[in-house]
Motif scaffolding. Sequence first.
Motif, short mmCIF file in Angstrom:
data_model
loop_
_atom_site.label_atom_id
_atom_site.label_comp_id
_atom_site.label_asym_id
_atom_site.label_seq_id
_atom_site.Cartn_x
_atom_site.Cartn_y
_atom_site.Cartn_z
N CYS A 1 0.82 -1.21 0.00
CA CYS A 1 0.00 0.00 0.00
C CYS A 1 0.86 1.26 0.00
O CYS A 1 0.54 2.25 -0.67
CB CYS A 1 -0.94 0.01 1.21
N LEU A 2 1.94 1.22 0.76
CA LEU A 2 2.84 2.38 0.79
C LEU A 2 3.38 2.70 -0.60
O LEU A 2 3.47 3.86 -0.99
CB LEU A 2 3.99 2.12 1.77
N GLU A 3 3.73 1.67 -1.34
CA GLU A 3 4.21 1.88 -2.71
C GLU A 3 3.10 2.46 -3.58
O GLU A 3 3.33 3.37 -4.39
CB GLU A 3 4.70 0.56 -3.30
N ASN A 4 1.89 1.94 -3.40
CA ASN A 4 0.76 2.47 -4.15
C ASN A 4 0.48 3.93 -3.80
O ASN A 4 0.19 4.75 -4.68
CB ASN A 4 -0.51 1.64 -3.86
N PHE A 5 0.56 4.26 -2.51
CA PHE A 5 0.31 5.63 -2.08
C PHE A 5 1.36 6.58 -2.66
O PHE A 5 1.04 7.71 -3.06
CB PHE A 5 0.32 5.73 -0.55
N ASP A 6 2.61 6.14 -2.69
CA ASP A 6 3.67 6.96 -3.29
C ASP A 6 3.40 7.20 -4.77
O ASP A 6 3.55 8.33 -5.27
CB ASP A 6 5.03 6.27 -3.12
N ASP A 7 3.01 6.14 -5.48
CA ASP A 7 2.69 6.27 -6.91
C ASP A 7 1.50 7.21 -7.11
O ASP A 7 1.50 8.04 -8.02
CB ASP A 7 2.38 4.90 -7.51
N THR A 8 0.51 7.06 -6.26
CA THR A 8 -0.68 7.91 -6.34
C THR A 8 -0.32 9.38 -6.18
O THR A 8 -0.74 10.23 -6.96
CB THR A 8 -1.71 7.51 -5.27
N SER A 9 0.48 9.67 -5.16
CA SER A 9 0.89 11.06 -4.91
C SER A 9 1.66 11.63 -6.09
O SER A 9 1.45 12.79 -6.48
CB SER A 9 1.76 11.13 -3.65
N GLU A 10 2.52 10.84 -6.69
CA GLU A 10 3.30 11.31 -7.83
C GLU A 10 2.41 11.58 -9.03
O GLU A 10 2.57 12.58 -9.74
CB GLU A 10 4.36 10.27 -8.19
N GLN A 11 1.43 10.71 -9.27
CA GLN A 11 0.53 10.90 -10.40
C GLN A 11 -0.37 12.13 -10.21
O GLN A 11 -0.60 12.88 -11.17
CB GLN A 11 -0.31 9.63 -10.60
N ILE A 12 -0.81 12.34 -8.99
CA ILE A 12 -1.64 13.53 -8.73
C ILE A 12 -0.78 14.78 -8.81
O ILE A 12 -1.22 15.83 -9.31
CB ILE A 12 -2.33 13.42 -7.36
N ARG A 13 0.46 14.69 -8.34
CA ARG A 13 1.37 15.84 -8.42
C ARG A 13 1.61 16.22 -9.89
O ARG A 13 1.61 17.41 -10.24
CB ARG A 13 2.70 15.51 -7.75
N GLU A 14 1.82 15.23 -10.74
CA GLU A 14 2.02 15.50 -12.16
C GLU A 14 0.77 16.12 -12.78
O GLU A 14 0.86 17.02 -13.63
CB GLU A 14 2.38 14.20 -12.89
N SER A 15 -0.38 15.67 -12.34
CA SER A 15 -1.64 16.24 -12.83
C SER A 15 -1.75 17.71 -12.47
O SER A 15 -2.11 18.55 -13.30
CB SER A 15 -2.84 15.48 -12.23
N LEU A 16 -1.42 18.03 -11.22
CA LEU A 16 -1.51 19.41 -10.76
C LEU A 16 -0.51 20.29 -11.51
O LEU A 16 -0.84 21.42 -11.90
CB LEU A 16 -1.25 19.48 -9.26
N ALA A 17 0.69 19.77 -11.72
CA ALA A 17 1.71 20.53 -12.46
C ALA A 17 1.23 20.83 -13.88
O ALA A 17 1.44 21.94 -14.40
CB ALA A 17 3.02 19.75 -12.49
N GLU A 18 0.58 19.86 -14.50
CA GLU A 18 0.07 20.07 -15.87
C GLU A 18 -1.05 21.10 -15.87
O GLU A 18 -1.12 21.95 -16.77
CB GLU A 18 -0.44 18.74 -16.43
N LEU A 19 -1.92 21.05 -14.89
CA LEU A 19 -3.04 21.98 -14.81
C LEU A 19 -2.57 23.42 -14.61
O LEU A 19 -3.24 24.36 -15.01
CB LEU A 19 -3.97 21.59 -13.66
N LYS A 20 -1.42 23.58 -13.99
CA LYS A 20 -0.89 24.92 -13.73
C LYS A 20 -0.30 25.57 -14.99
O LYS A 20 -0.04 26.77 -14.99
CB LYS A 20 0.18 24.87 -12.63
#
Length: 205
Positions: free
Chosen positions: A114-133
């Motif tokens: 789960c920790l690995e999944n959570f890290d991946d999730t955070s990175e994917q959402i971070r990339e999404s936010l960076a793109e939206l900006k």
Amino acid sequence: MDYSTSRVRIAMDFSTLFFLFTVAAILAYGAGARRPGDDFIESSCKITRYPNLCVASLRSYAPSLQAKRSQKELVKAAVKVSLQNSRNMTVWAARLSRRAGDLSKRERGALRDCLENFDDTSEQIRESLAELKHLRSDTFKFQMSNVQTWMSAALTNEDSCLDGFQDVGKGRVKVLVNGRVQHACELISNALALVNKLAGSTTGY
């Protein structure tokens, strides 16, 4: 117990009840009070799967959203909320995993995944936010397609976390993880719904 002591206790009981009723009234007023931007958030959240959660999670952004009334800003706020929650989950899961003595071998293994999944999730959402900006009119569709892909993957990652707990008994850790993951999935689902709406617009950037 003498009569005077009884009177004092009764007075204290009434005082306590009055205080509790006062606090409840204040909280009820605060919860029901309308603020600029609430209408915009509520109307936008109607397309999500969990509209009440959507409104509650975005209310702190109401003043800034009211000033701009921009779907792009609304989407950015929803993605930010998802990102912060995902990062908090990672910290929480890491602390829980260090309590090795309280966990079974299967629970430790499932939590590690789960920790690995959570890290991946955070990175994917971070990339999404960076793109939206940095949305641009000439690359808007391509950029929004990227955001949709990343947010969808983030939602899948959260679901995958629960797969490791299928073979774990009905322990407290499983219940805690399930609750956290469900909440995260609902936030990401709402954000993705708003992302999809923005992606379908022609003036979103």
